[in-house]
Every structure is written in structure tokens, then in C-alpha cells.
Motif scaffolding. Structure first.
Motif, PDB file in Angstrom:
ATOM      1  N   LYS A 107      66.999  -5.332 -10.902  1.00 37.35           N
ATOM      2  CA  LYS A 107      65.770  -5.070 -10.144  1.00 37.35           C
ATOM      3  C   LYS A 107      65.181  -6.376  -9.605  1.00 37.35           C
ATOM      4  O   LYS A 107      64.563  -6.395  -8.539  1.00 37.35           O
ATOM      5  N   ARG A 131      68.462  -1.715  -8.421  1.00 44.24           N
ATOM      6  CA  ARG A 131      68.112  -1.643  -9.850  1.00 44.24           C
ATOM      7  C   ARG A 131      69.033  -0.706 -10.605  1.00 44.24           C
ATOM      8  O   ARG A 131      69.710   0.119 -10.009  1.00 44.24           O
ATOM      9  N   ASP A 153      67.833   4.615  -6.906  1.00 41.24           N
ATOM     10  CA  ASP A 153      67.746   3.426  -7.755  1.00 41.24           C
ATOM     11  C   ASP A 153      66.753   3.606  -8.894  1.00 41.24           C
ATOM     12  O   ASP A 153      66.995   3.151 -10.010  1.00 41.24           O
ATOM     13  N   SER A 154      65.643   4.267  -8.638  1.00 40.42           N
ATOM     14  CA  SER A 154      64.639   4.492  -9.680  1.00 40.42           C
ATOM     15  C   SER A 154      65.196   5.377 -10.794  1.00 40.42           C
ATOM     16  O   SER A 154      64.905   5.166 -11.975  1.00 40.42           O
ATOM     17  N   GLN A 155      66.027   6.349 -10.446  1.00 40.58           N
ATOM     18  CA  GLN A 155      66.669   7.195 -11.459  1.00 40.58           C
ATOM     19  C   GLN A 155      67.681   6.394 -12.264  1.00 40.58           C
ATOM     20  O   GLN A 155      67.746   6.508 -13.492  1.00 40.58           O
ATOM     21  N   GLU A 157      67.636   3.275 -12.894  1.00 39.97           N
ATOM     22  CA  GLU A 157      66.913   2.368 -13.795  1.00 39.97           C
ATOM     23  C   GLU A 157      66.396   3.104 -15.029  1.00 39.97           C
ATOM     24  O   GLU A 157      66.482   2.585 -16.147  1.00 39.97           O
TER      25      GLU A 157
END
Length: 174
Positions: A107, A131, A153-155, A157
Motif C-alpha cells: 500500500k 495494496r 485492492d481494498s478487498q 488488503e
């Protein structure tokens, strides 16, 4: 207003303005992300990390690929969930390798490009600006890293953090 006054006012507005301080000129007292490399993560521990990551993905109905590398960036364990995107196999491994090689979550690189416009980061071999790669730190040393890919990307991470939590636990009182 005469042309002479208009011309000098326009010239003054085009004069070089004082520039803002360059954040890259800051000199820290210590080297950032200076966590030493330790012994490699064992297969049993790597599988426990993957198990926790996959459990988080299943709970959310996300199809993920999860990789764990050791402290020398070599693959120790990998799992592809049913239906996970094929391209994400290599991406999950790349995230894990980048996190351990550069001793920081991937990230940091995503933020460096997207928020700070540090485009020179793209010139480094092994960088991934996405990330989902997190170093695994035990007793102050890096024993490996986890990388997840398959979703946003948030998932990725969130899944990696769930796996990393197996290793990256703070001692009591911290």
C-alpha cells in the motif's frame, strides 16, 4: 490603464513564485522500514496464515488467490480459491515478494504513486503499486510476507491483513 502598466503587471504575475518545500528533502533520523530479515517462515505457519486469509475471504464470499513467501522471497505456500481469477495467481505472489523484499506493505507504493505522485517508484524492479502485500513480522524480524489478489485492492488488503494477524500480533501491553 496604459499598456506599460498592464505589461509590467502581467510580467510580475509570471515571475517565479517561491516553491513549496519538497517532502522528499526531509531527512529522517533513522532509516524507515528498517526491520531486519529473520529466519524463514515454516510451512505450518505459512499454511496457518493462508487459512486465516481464506477464512476471511469465504466469510465475505470473495474468490481470492493467497501466497506466502519466506524471508528470502521464495514461495512457501499458496492457495487458489475455487473460481478465483487466474491472473491473480501471479499478482498475489508478486505482492508477497514485493512486501518482503522492500520490507513494507505494498500500500505504501500505491500511495506513493497515487497520492504523492512519486512516479520514480515505477522504475524499481519488483515494485507493485497495489495494496494486498504485507510483511509478516515476528519478534521484530521479517519471517515472510503474504500477498492476496482477486478482488479490488481494498478487498485484497482486508484478506491479507486477516492472514497477517496470525503472525503480526503485538505483545501484551502494546
Amino acid at each position: 490603464m496604459s499598456n506599460e502598466k498592464t505589461g509590467s503587471a502581467a510580467s510580475a504575475s509570471r515571475a517565479p513564485q517561491p516553491s513549496e518545500t519538497n517532502p522528499l528533502d526531509f531527512v529522517p533520523d533513522k532509516i524507515p522500514f528498517d526491520v531486519p530479515y529473520g529466519p524463514p517462515i515454516s510451512l505450518d505457519r505459512a499454511q496457518a496464515v493462508i487459512h486465516a486469509a481464506v477464512a476471511e475471504a469465504k466469510k465475505r464470499d470473495w474468490k481470492m488467490n493467497v501466497a506466502v513467501v519466506d524471508s528470502s522471497s521464495k514461495l512457501v505456500a499458496f492457495q487458489r480459491m475455487d473460481g478465483a481469477m487466474l491472473a491473480s495467481i501471479q499478482i498475489s505472489e508478486h505482492k508477497a515478494r514485493a512486501a518482503v523484499t522492500f520490507r513494507r506493505p505494498t500500500k505504501i507504493f500505491e500511495d506513493g504513486i497515487n497520492l504523492m505522485h512519486l512516479n520514480y517508484l515505477l522504475a524499481f524492479d519488483g515494485i507493485i503499486t497495489s495494496r494486498g502485500g504485507i510483511p509478516l513480522i515476528e519478534q521484530g524480524v521479517i519471517i515472510g510476507a503474504i500477498g492476496s489478489s482477486g478482488g479490488a485492492d481494498s478487498q485484497d488488503e482486508i484478506v491479507s491483513k486477516a492472514g497477517a494477524a496470525v503472525i503480526n500480533q503485538l505483545p501484551a501491553g502494546n
